[in-house]
Design a protein around this motif. Structure first.
Motif, PDB file in Angstrom:
ATOM      1  N   GLY A  18       0.797  -1.219   0.000  1.00  0.00           N
ATOM      2  CA  GLY A  18       0.000   0.000   0.000  1.00  0.00           C
ATOM      3  C   GLY A  18       0.828   1.268   0.000  1.00  0.00           C
ATOM      4  O   GLY A  18       0.367   2.323  -0.434  1.00  0.00           O
ATOM      5  N   THR A  19       2.068   1.184   0.470  1.00  0.00           N
ATOM      6  CA  THR A  19       2.930   2.364   0.468  1.00  0.00           C
ATOM      7  C   THR A  19       3.692   2.521  -0.841  1.00  0.00           C
ATOM      8  O   THR A  19       4.374   3.521  -1.022  1.00  0.00           O
ATOM      9  CB  THR A  19       3.948   2.285   1.627  1.00  0.00           C
ATOM     10  OG1 THR A  19       4.753   1.116   1.473  1.00  0.00           O
ATOM     11  CG2 THR A  19       3.242   2.267   2.968  1.00  0.00           C
ATOM     12  N   MET A  25      -4.696   2.610  -6.645  1.00  0.00           N
ATOM     13  CA  MET A  25      -5.595   2.789  -5.509  1.00  0.00           C
ATOM     14  C   MET A  25      -6.987   2.285  -5.864  1.00  0.00           C
ATOM     15  O   MET A  25      -7.764   3.001  -6.489  1.00  0.00           O
ATOM     16  CB  MET A  25      -5.650   4.258  -5.102  1.00  0.00           C
ATOM     17  CG  MET A  25      -4.348   4.782  -4.546  1.00  0.00           C
ATOM     18  SD  MET A  25      -3.974   4.052  -2.980  1.00  0.00           S
ATOM     19  CE  MET A  25      -4.622   5.281  -1.896  1.00  0.00           C
ATOM     20  N   GLY A  27      -9.144   0.788  -3.446  1.00  0.00           N
ATOM     21  CA  GLY A  27     -10.039   1.061  -2.343  1.00  0.00           C
ATOM     22  C   GLY A  27     -10.963  -0.087  -2.011  1.00  0.00           C
ATOM     23  O   GLY A  27     -12.000   0.112  -1.402  1.00  0.00           O
ATOM     24  N   GLY A  30     -10.647  -0.723   1.924  1.00  0.00           N
ATOM     25  CA  GLY A  30     -10.928   0.427   2.767  1.00  0.00           C
ATOM     26  C   GLY A  30      -9.720   0.919   3.549  1.00  0.00           C
ATOM     27  O   GLY A  30      -9.799   1.930   4.224  1.00  0.00           O
ATOM     28  N   GLU A  32      -6.703   1.564   2.125  1.00  0.00           N
ATOM     29  CA  GLU A  32      -5.741   2.201   1.236  1.00  0.00           C
ATOM     30  C   GLU A  32      -5.541   3.678   1.546  1.00  0.00           C
ATOM     31  O   GLU A  32      -4.427   4.183   1.469  1.00  0.00           O
ATOM     32  CB  GLU A  32      -6.155   2.019  -0.231  1.00  0.00           C
ATOM     33  CG  GLU A  32      -5.994   0.615  -0.740  1.00  0.00           C
ATOM     34  CD  GLU A  32      -7.142  -0.306  -0.372  1.00  0.00           C
ATOM     35  OE1 GLU A  32      -8.125   0.171   0.232  1.00  0.00           O
ATOM     36  OE2 GLU A  32      -7.048  -1.497  -0.665  1.00  0.00           O
ATOM     37  N   LYS A  33      -6.603   4.380   1.896  1.00  0.00           N
ATOM     38  CA  LYS A  33      -6.470   5.800   2.211  1.00  0.00           C
ATOM     39  C   LYS A  33      -5.667   5.998   3.490  1.00  0.00           C
ATOM     40  O   LYS A  33      -4.841   6.898   3.581  1.00  0.00           O
ATOM     41  CB  LYS A  33      -7.847   6.444   2.354  1.00  0.00           C
ATOM     42  CG  LYS A  33      -8.576   6.565   1.043  1.00  0.00           C
ATOM     43  CD  LYS A  33      -9.916   7.237   1.221  1.00  0.00           C
ATOM     44  CE  LYS A  33     -10.655   7.275  -0.099  1.00  0.00           C
ATOM     45  NZ  LYS A  33     -11.990   7.848   0.036  1.00  0.00           N
ATOM     46  N   TRP A  34      -5.911   5.135   4.494  1.00  0.00           N
ATOM     47  CA  TRP A  34      -5.166   5.246   5.732  1.00  0.00           C
ATOM     48  C   TRP A  34      -3.701   4.910   5.507  1.00  0.00           C
ATOM     49  O   TRP A  34      -2.822   5.583   6.036  1.00  0.00           O
ATOM     50  CB  TRP A  34      -5.748   4.309   6.797  1.00  0.00           C
ATOM     51  CG  TRP A  34      -5.089   4.489   8.122  1.00  0.00           C
ATOM     52  CD1 TRP A  34      -5.437   5.386   9.077  1.00  0.00           C
ATOM     53  CD2 TRP A  34      -3.941   3.787   8.610  1.00  0.00           C
ATOM     54  NE1 TRP A  34      -4.576   5.282  10.140  1.00  0.00           N
ATOM     55  CE2 TRP A  34      -3.653   4.297   9.879  1.00  0.00           C
ATOM     56  CE3 TRP A  34      -3.141   2.784   8.090  1.00  0.00           C
ATOM     57  CZ2 TRP A  34      -2.602   3.843  10.647  1.00  0.00           C
ATOM     58  CZ3 TRP A  34      -2.086   2.325   8.860  1.00  0.00           C
ATOM     59  CH2 TRP A  34      -1.823   2.848  10.120  1.00  0.00           C
ATOM     60  N   GLY A  36      -2.012   5.201   2.737  1.00  0.00           N
ATOM     61  CA  GLY A  36      -1.403   6.291   1.977  1.00  0.00           C
ATOM     62  C   GLY A  36      -1.127   7.510   2.838  1.00  0.00           C
ATOM     63  O   GLY A  36      -0.144   8.219   2.639  1.00  0.00           O
ATOM     64  N   GLY A  37      -1.984   7.773   3.808  1.00  0.00           N
ATOM     65  CA  GLY A  37      -1.802   8.925   4.686  1.00  0.00           C
ATOM     66  C   GLY A  37      -0.779   8.699   5.776  1.00  0.00           C
ATOM     67  O   GLY A  37      -0.224   9.652   6.320  1.00  0.00           O
ATOM     68  N   SER A  42       2.956   2.649   8.285  1.00  0.00           N
ATOM     69  CA  SER A  42       2.621   1.442   7.528  1.00  0.00           C
ATOM     70  C   SER A  42       3.874   0.656   7.157  1.00  0.00           C
ATOM     71  O   SER A  42       3.872  -0.578   7.229  1.00  0.00           O
ATOM     72  CB  SER A  42       1.852   1.795   6.265  1.00  0.00           C
ATOM     73  OG  SER A  42       0.649   2.433   6.576  1.00  0.00           O
TER      74      SER A  42
END
Length: 110
Positions: A18-19, A25, A27, A30, A32-34, A36-37, A42
């Motif tokens: 995911g990094t 992306m 999704g 669910g 993937e956004k976390w 990435g942020g 991660s």
């Protein structure tokens, strides 16, 4: 035990996947956004999970065969994640069903 080791390898690899900058992306899970942020967290968590699963596989199967089995499972899971994640086949229902079937087979066979 082998199902747990496989699950830890999957989660660790998916966190590292995911990094990646090349990841599409989708999704579907669910997370993937976390991921990435929080890329640094991660990467550290994914690496820690992979190291822990390597240690557990060496304890469970022995040093040499545990290391070999760990790398076979890692290569298999990595191939499946890279192939199935962009197709959006990896969703929570599929993963839950796979985990339940794996646990049932492990209990019935071992």
């Amino acid at each position: 035990m082998s199902t747990g080791i496989t699950l830890l390898i999957f989660i660790g690899f998916y966190l590292l996947y995911g990094t990646s900058q090349k990841m599409a992306m989708t999704g579907s899970l669910g997370l993937e956004k976390w991921i990435g942020g929080h890329a640094k967290i991660s990467k550290y968590s994914g690496s820690a999970l992979l190291i822990v699963s390597l240690g557990l596989s060496c304890i469970y199967w022995g040093a040499a065969s545990g290391t070999f089995t760990y790398f076979v499972i890692l290569m298999t899971i990595a191939s499946l994640v890279i192939l199935l994640a962009p197709l959006r086949i990896l969703n929570p229902w599929f993963l839950t069903l796979t985990l339940i079937i794996s646990i049932i087979c492990e209990i019935a066979l071992f």
